[in-house]
Design a protein around this motif. Structure first.
Motif, mmCIF file in Angstrom:
data_model
loop_
_atom_site.group_PDB
_atom_site.id
_atom_site.type_symbol
_atom_site.label_atom_id
_atom_site.label_comp_id
_atom_site.label_asym_id
_atom_site.label_seq_id
_atom_site.Cartn_x
_atom_site.Cartn_y
_atom_site.Cartn_z
ATOM 1 N N GLN A 1 -10.006 12.159 1.742
ATOM 2 C CA GLN A 1 -8.906 13.102 1.520
ATOM 3 C C GLN A 1 -7.594 12.329 1.398
ATOM 4 O OE1 GLN A 1 -11.266 13.271 3.852
ATOM 5 N NE2 GLN A 1 -11.622 15.375 4.565
ATOM 6 N N VAL A 2 -7.493 11.525 0.365
ATOM 7 C CA VAL A 2 -6.344 10.644 0.194
ATOM 8 C C VAL A 2 -6.047 10.454 -1.291
ATOM 9 C CG1 VAL A 2 -7.807 8.585 0.257
ATOM 10 C CG2 VAL A 2 -5.387 8.372 0.814
ATOM 11 N N GLU A 3 -4.765 10.314 -1.621
ATOM 12 C CA GLU A 3 -4.339 9.943 -2.966
ATOM 13 C C GLU A 3 -3.725 8.548 -2.871
ATOM 14 O OE1 GLU A 3 -1.621 12.867 -4.391
ATOM 15 O OE2 GLU A 3 -3.002 14.537 -4.039
ATOM 16 N N ILE A 4 -4.264 7.618 -3.654
ATOM 17 C CA ILE A 4 -3.824 6.222 -3.574
ATOM 18 C C ILE A 4 -2.975 5.889 -4.793
ATOM 19 C CG2 ILE A 4 -4.571 3.817 -3.439
ATOM 20 C CD1 ILE A 4 -7.178 4.857 -2.138
ATOM 21 N N GLU A 5 -1.713 5.588 -4.533
ATOM 22 C CA GLU A 5 -0.817 5.183 -5.611
ATOM 23 C C GLU A 5 -0.792 3.668 -5.756
ATOM 24 O OE1 GLU A 5 3.959 5.471 -6.615
ATOM 25 O OE2 GLU A 5 2.989 7.126 -5.543
ATOM 26 N N ARG A 6 -0.913 2.964 -4.620
ATOM 27 C CA ARG A 6 -0.899 1.500 -4.660
ATOM 28 C C ARG A 6 -1.865 0.969 -3.604
ATOM 29 N NH1 ARG A 6 4.218 0.772 -3.834
ATOM 30 N NH2 ARG A 6 4.160 0.112 -1.661
ATOM 31 N N GLN A 7 -2.820 0.162 -4.043
ATOM 32 C CA GLN A 7 -3.818 -0.396 -3.136
ATOM 33 C C GLN A 7 -3.147 -1.356 -2.153
ATOM 34 O OE1 GLN A 7 -7.226 0.210 -3.195
ATOM 35 N NE2 GLN A 7 -7.287 1.480 -5.042
ATOM 36 N N GLY A 8 -3.775 -1.559 -0.998
ATOM 37 C CA GLY A 8 -3.240 -2.516 -0.040
ATOM 38 C C GLY A 8 -3.824 -2.316 1.342
ATOM 39 N N MET B 1 0.846 -1.196 0.000
ATOM 40 C CA MET B 1 0.000 0.000 0.000
ATOM 41 C C MET B 1 0.879 1.242 0.000
ATOM 42 S SD MET B 1 -3.006 1.148 2.702
ATOM 43 C CE MET B 1 -1.913 1.753 3.992
ATOM 44 N N LYS B 2 0.528 2.192 -0.852
ATOM 45 C CA LYS B 2 1.253 3.461 -0.892
ATOM 46 C C LYS B 2 0.237 4.583 -1.087
ATOM 47 C CE LYS B 2 5.267 5.757 -2.940
ATOM 48 N NZ LYS B 2 6.353 5.662 -3.949
ATOM 49 N N ILE B 3 0.173 5.491 -0.110
ATOM 50 C CA ILE B 3 -0.847 6.543 -0.144
ATOM 51 C C ILE B 3 -0.282 7.863 0.362
ATOM 52 C CG2 ILE B 3 -2.770 4.919 0.226
ATOM 53 C CD1 ILE B 3 -2.777 5.792 3.170
ATOM 54 N N ARG B 4 -0.955 8.933 0.023
ATOM 55 C CA ARG B 4 -0.714 10.260 0.609
ATOM 56 C C ARG B 4 -2.048 10.727 1.176
ATOM 57 N NH1 ARG B 4 2.613 15.048 -2.244
ATOM 58 N NH2 ARG B 4 4.255 13.716 -1.366
ATOM 59 N N LEU C 1 0.657 13.317 4.979
ATOM 60 C CA LEU C 1 1.621 12.289 5.349
ATOM 61 C C LEU C 1 1.631 11.226 4.257
ATOM 62 C CD1 LEU C 1 0.788 11.773 9.150
ATOM 63 C CD2 LEU C 1 2.838 12.866 8.215
ATOM 64 N N ASP C 2 2.813 10.698 3.963
ATOM 65 C CA ASP C 2 2.970 9.622 2.992
ATOM 66 C C ASP C 2 3.176 8.298 3.710
ATOM 67 O OD1 ASP C 2 2.892 11.079 0.457
ATOM 68 O OD2 ASP C 2 4.743 12.021 1.144
ATOM 69 N N PHE C 3 2.399 7.283 3.326
ATOM 70 C CA PHE C 3 2.522 5.933 3.878
ATOM 71 C C PHE C 3 2.966 5.001 2.756
ATOM 72 C CE2 PHE C 3 -0.116 7.989 6.926
ATOM 73 C CZ PHE C 3 -0.053 7.269 8.119
ATOM 74 N N ASP C 4 3.987 4.204 3.055
ATOM 75 C CA ASP C 4 4.480 3.232 2.070
ATOM 76 C C ASP C 4 4.767 1.923 2.801
ATOM 77 O OD1 ASP C 4 5.475 1.875 -0.060
ATOM 78 O OD2 ASP C 4 7.171 3.218 -0.447
ATOM 79 N N VAL C 5 4.002 0.886 2.464
ATOM 80 C CA VAL C 5 4.139 -0.411 3.126
ATOM 81 C C VAL C 5 4.977 -1.332 2.249
ATOM 82 C CG1 VAL C 5 2.929 -2.393 4.096
ATOM 83 C CG2 VAL C 5 1.894 -0.116 4.246
ATOM 84 N N ALA C 6 6.012 -1.899 2.854
ATOM 85 C CA ALA C 6 6.855 -2.869 2.157
ATOM 86 C C ALA C 6 7.263 -3.949 3.144
ATOM 87 C CB ALA C 6 8.094 -2.195 1.567
ATOM 88 N N GLY C 7 6.877 -5.186 2.874
ATOM 89 C CA GLY C 7 7.223 -6.279 3.776
ATOM 90 C C GLY C 7 6.548 -6.109 5.117
ATOM 91 N N ASP C 8 7.354 -6.197 6.194
ATOM 92 C CA ASP C 8 6.810 -6.094 7.552
ATOM 93 C C ASP C 8 7.012 -4.712 8.148
ATOM 94 O OD1 ASP C 8 9.507 -6.094 7.894
ATOM 95 O OD2 ASP C 8 9.556 -7.668 9.427
ATOM 96 N N ALA C 9 7.160 -3.687 7.319
ATOM 97 C CA ALA C 9 7.382 -2.330 7.813
ATOM 98 C C ALA C 9 6.558 -1.335 7.002
ATOM 99 C CB ALA C 9 8.852 -1.964 7.756
ATOM 100 N N CYS C 10 6.176 -0.256 7.670
ATOM 101 C CA CYS C 10 5.463 0.846 7.032
ATOM 102 C C CYS C 10 6.263 2.114 7.257
ATOM 103 C CB CYS C 10 4.058 0.984 7.610
ATOM 104 S SG CYS C 10 3.123 2.389 6.961
ATOM 105 N N GLN D 1 -9.962 1.089 -0.413
ATOM 106 C CA GLN D 1 -11.155 0.535 -1.062
ATOM 107 C C GLN D 1 -11.574 1.528 -2.148
ATOM 108 O OE1 GLN D 1 -15.235 0.205 0.891
ATOM 109 N NE2 GLN D 1 -14.577 -1.929 0.965
ATOM 110 N N GLY D 2 -11.255 1.216 -3.386
ATOM 111 C CA GLY D 2 -11.494 2.174 -4.464
ATOM 112 C C GLY D 2 -10.615 3.392 -4.278
ATOM 113 N N ASP D 3 -11.227 4.561 -4.195
ATOM 114 C CA ASP D 3 -10.468 5.791 -3.973
ATOM 115 C C ASP D 3 -10.588 6.288 -2.533
ATOM 116 O OD1 ASP D 3 -13.097 6.497 -3.987
ATOM 117 O OD2 ASP D 3 -12.924 8.051 -5.524
ATOM 118 N N THR D 4 -10.925 5.378 -1.608
ATOM 119 C CA THR D 4 -11.126 5.729 -0.191
ATOM 120 C C THR D 4 -10.150 4.956 0.687
ATOM 121 O OG1 THR D 4 -13.491 6.142 -0.564
ATOM 122 C CG2 THR D 4 -12.798 5.755 1.704
ATOM 123 N N LEU D 5 -9.666 5.629 1.727
ATOM 124 C CA LEU D 5 -8.890 4.957 2.773
ATOM 125 C C LEU D 5 -9.829 4.654 3.922
ATOM 126 C CD1 LEU D 5 -6.166 4.058 4.065
ATOM 127 C CD2 LEU D 5 -6.013 6.380 5.011
#
Length: 367
Positions: free
Chosen positions: A59-66, A1-4, A87-96, A38-42
């Motif tokens: 109020q979110v921009e979704i670059e990668r669902q997850g 998941m990758k969002i702003r 804030l930018d969230f980027d999930v990879a493996g077992d860390a965000c 979920q779609g364009d919603t967090l």
């Protein structure tokens, strides 16, 4: 998941969802908040296995669902203390990784596979009421519910739907509060078929939902009640047990009926109670033909007496009450005037106020 995501919107939604997350639990995974797209919603989800809440924000921009499961306390701290607009969230493996304009956090995730998601069998929609009315009704009854368990299930609020009117009733055995609200009933509404007891914690969440102009929907799903408003859904287990037949204890034969200014009566009670103590908690209300005298007496503190004028014609009466029980009811009344109904010294008093609020309180023996 990758969002702003907008930080303030996230903080507000996180505060609501995080309120059901247990701080102490033998299951560490329950201390988490689930974030998923979920779609364009967090959406954010939290549960303590008895009560769950699912809320969305746009109020979110979704670059990668997850999806990701993060420790609620840590997430709240990061979001609340930051001064960033987004804030930018980027999930990879077992860390965000959470990145702001001048901050960066690498937060280890919780095991999402072990997280229990309580999904109701159907969505709410059986009964629709004004959110404003439901908020007010919840506030006017929750305070009277029992804090501990007893042989009756009175540590929750009774919901009883009669026609298009929903009655909310709460009692702790010493006082009882009831408020009725009008609603719209859909065909097949499960609430119309039975009386149910809703936990006070679920109703406390209702007071934090949406805007006053919105509608709130609710219905039953098995042994749960589902409450929806806007983009928020609350799912709560019902309280098991039997609620007492409260209708039998509400008197209908009282002759003493006093119309009182709400603020003036509340002020008189507060002043009369100023000299009460832990050993002498009660106040006495003395009614004569044209006045009401509220008084208290404590051997180690002194005496207090406050006089209020009333309409002429009442029969004399001396009766004692716990002042806190009277004040708690008057505090939730919105109407400028209330009606106080009194029987004899050993019978409960009734306070009525618009719209359709009733409060019954037992007297006490002042010795």
């Amino acid at each position: 998941m990758k969002i702003r995501v907008n930080r303030l919107a996230l903080s507000e939604t996180l505060s609501l969802v995080g309120s059901v997350v247990p701080s102490r639990t033998p299951k560490p995974v329950l201390r988490g908040v689930l974030m998923y797209t979920q779609g364009d919603t967090l959406r954010l989800y939290g549960t303590d296995l008895e009560l769950s809440i699912d809320a969305g924000l746009s109020q979110v921009e979704i670059e990668r669902q997850g999806r990701v499961l993060l420790d609620a306390d840590r997430l709240v701290g990061i979001v609340r203390e930051g001064g960033d607009e987004v804030l930018d969230f980027d999930v990879a493996g077992d860390a965000c990784t959470i990145v702001g304009s001048d901050s960066r956090y690498k937060v280890y995730t919780l095991d999402i596979e072990q997280y229990p998601i309580v999904v109701p069998a159907s969505k709410a929609g059986g009964l629709s009421v004004s959110l404003k009315d439901m908020r007010e009704a919840a506030r006017q009854v929750v305070f009277a519910a029992a804090k501990e368990s007893s042989r009756y299930a009175i540590n929750g609020v009774l919901f009883e739907l009669k026609g298009k009117r929903l009655g909310l009733v709460a009692t702790d055995g010493r006082r009882l509060a009831r408020r009725r609200v009008n609603g719209t009933v859909s065909e097949g509404c499960q609430l119309a078929a039975q009386r149910v007891i809703v936990p006070t914690k679920a109703l406390a969440l209702v007071e934090r939902l949406g805007e006053d102009g919105e509608e709130l929907s609710m219905d039953l799903s098995g042994n749960q009640i589902v409450i929806s408003c806007g983009d928020v859904a609350i799912c709560s287990n019902l309280v098991e047990g039997t609620f007492p037949k409260y209708e039998d204890i509400i008197p209908s034969d009282y002759q003493r009926r006093l119309e009182l200014d709400t603020l003036a009566f509340s002020s008189a009670i507060k002043r009369a109670a100023l000299l009460t103590t832990d050993q002498a908690k009660g106040i006495k209300i003395s009614i004569t033909s044209d006045k009401m005298v509220l008084s208290s007496r404590a051997p180690e503190a002194g005496d207090a007496e406050v006089t209020m004028p009333i309409s002429a014609g009442c029969q004399p009466l001396d009766i004692g009450f716990n002042p806190q029980y009277l004040l708690e009811a008057l505090r939730v009344v919105q109407a400028p005037r209330i009606q106080l109904e009194l029987g004899e010294a050993d019978r409960p008093a009734i306070i009525k106020a618009e719209p359709d609020f009733l409060y019954l309180v037992m007297p006490i023996n002042l010795g």
